[in-house]
Design a protein around this motif. Structure first.
Motif, PDB file in Angstrom:
ATOM      1  N   GLU A 175      -3.038   0.438  -3.384  1.00 21.63           N
ATOM      2  CA  GLU A 175      -3.664  -0.663  -2.572  1.00 21.63           C
ATOM      3  C   GLU A 175      -3.168  -1.950  -3.482  1.00 21.63           C
ATOM      4  O   GLU A 175      -3.219  -2.217  -4.439  1.00 21.63           O
ATOM      5  CB  GLU A 175      -4.101  -1.615  -2.252  1.00 21.63           C
ATOM      6  N   LYS A 201      -5.137   6.298  -1.600  1.00 21.60           N
ATOM      7  CA  LYS A 201      -4.117   5.245  -1.096  1.00 21.60           C
ATOM      8  C   LYS A 201      -4.475   4.317  -2.050  1.00 21.60           C
ATOM      9  O   LYS A 201      -5.808   4.060  -2.841  1.00 21.60           O
ATOM     10  CB  LYS A 201      -5.468   5.000  -0.117  1.00 21.60           C
ATOM     11  N   GLU A 231       0.144   5.519   0.560  1.00 20.12           N
ATOM     12  CA  GLU A 231      -0.718   6.750   0.921  1.00 20.12           C
ATOM     13  C   GLU A 231       0.037   7.550   0.269  1.00 20.12           C
ATOM     14  O   GLU A 231       0.947   8.026   0.930  1.00 20.12           O
ATOM     15  CB  GLU A 231      -1.333   6.478   1.955  1.00 20.12           C
ATOM     16  N   ARG A 241       0.696  -1.173   0.707  1.00 22.26           N
ATOM     17  CA  ARG A 241      -0.349  -0.286  -0.322  1.00 22.26           C
ATOM     18  C   ARG A 241       0.622   1.143   0.334  1.00 22.26           C
ATOM     19  O   ARG A 241       2.037   1.132   1.062  1.00 22.26           O
ATOM     20  CB  ARG A 241      -0.758   0.546   1.563  1.00 22.26           C
TER      21      ARG A 241
END
Length: 235
Positions: A217, A215, A204, A202
């Motif tokens: 992922e 964000k 961010e 991930r």
């Protein structure tokens, strides 16, 4: 999801592209490794403009915003247009940016933070380095307690996660540089994983051109999913 040459798109807008990098692929060319064998070359071939580029920076020619090690899979970001390079490269100088990795450790780490000085990327000078982590699950593997961990690097030193966990006696599973070679050999034979268990799961960050937090992922790479299933059956 768009796929070609093992490249899976995770996110795309008018300015950036994020893909799930396969393992065993370097980020950029090096001695003996041509552009076409790198994630940069693969993404440029699949997504880049075919017109050969324009001097005003308006042609779509992907460029890397950061790198992942050869054996590491996971989310990696590209800028799309040269005109935006400076603003996009500032993403990784912004304190709001977070990079979270999933890793399997040989051992169970205590606490939540590792602070240990490491060599700077381009010199032997020792500099501050900090990694935060959360233990997600503990397994009994080959008569050893092992931990599945989410780790966030607050500094960007070379091999930071690998070095930090090795420093506290919990090396990344299948890391033959810093990990336990005897355990890794047994693990490879039992679970048939051919690379270290490290995945960039991930990112961010504040998007400077869309003016909002993002964000992105990346699902765990298939070889790691299969490994976890095998561990679960034996655990």
């Amino acid at each position: 999801m768009k796929k070609k040459n093992l490249i899976s798109t995770l996110y795309e807008d008018d300015f950036i592209l994020a893909v799930n990098k396969p393992p065993r692929v370097v980020s950029v060319p090096a001695a003996g490794i041509p552009l076409q064998d790198t994630i940069l070359g693969m993404v440029q071939k699949e997504f880049g403009a075919k017109s050969g580029g324009k001097s005003d920076g308006s042609d779509f020619q992907p460029f890397l915003l950061h790198r992942l090690d050869y054996a590491t899979s996971g989310v990696i970001l590209f800028g799309k247009y040269e005109r935006d390079r400076e603003k996009l490269e500032n993403i990784f100088r912004d304190e709001r940016t977070r990079k979270i990795y999933t890793t399997l450790l040989h051992g169970v780490p205590k606490g939540r933070v590792v602070k240990h000085r490491l060599a700077a990327r381009h010199s032997a000078v020792m500099v501050e380095a900090e990694t935060h982590f959360t233990v997600q699950k503990i397994f009994r593997i080959l008569d050893v307690s092992c931990a599945l961990v989410d780790a966030e690097i607050l500094t960007g030193r070379k091999h930071q996660i690998r070095q930090h966990f090795a420093h506290i006696g919990c090396g990344v599973v299948m890391d033959d540089m810093y990990g336990d070679k005897n355990f890794n050999r047994k693990f490879r034979l039992t679970y048939r994983l051919g690379r270290m268990f490290l995945h960039a799961g991930r990112i961010e960050f504040f998007h400077p051109l869309l003016d909002r937090m993002m964000k992105i992922e990346a699902p765990l790479w298939p070889d790691l999913v299969v490994t976890m299933k095998r561990i679960g059956r034996r655990d």
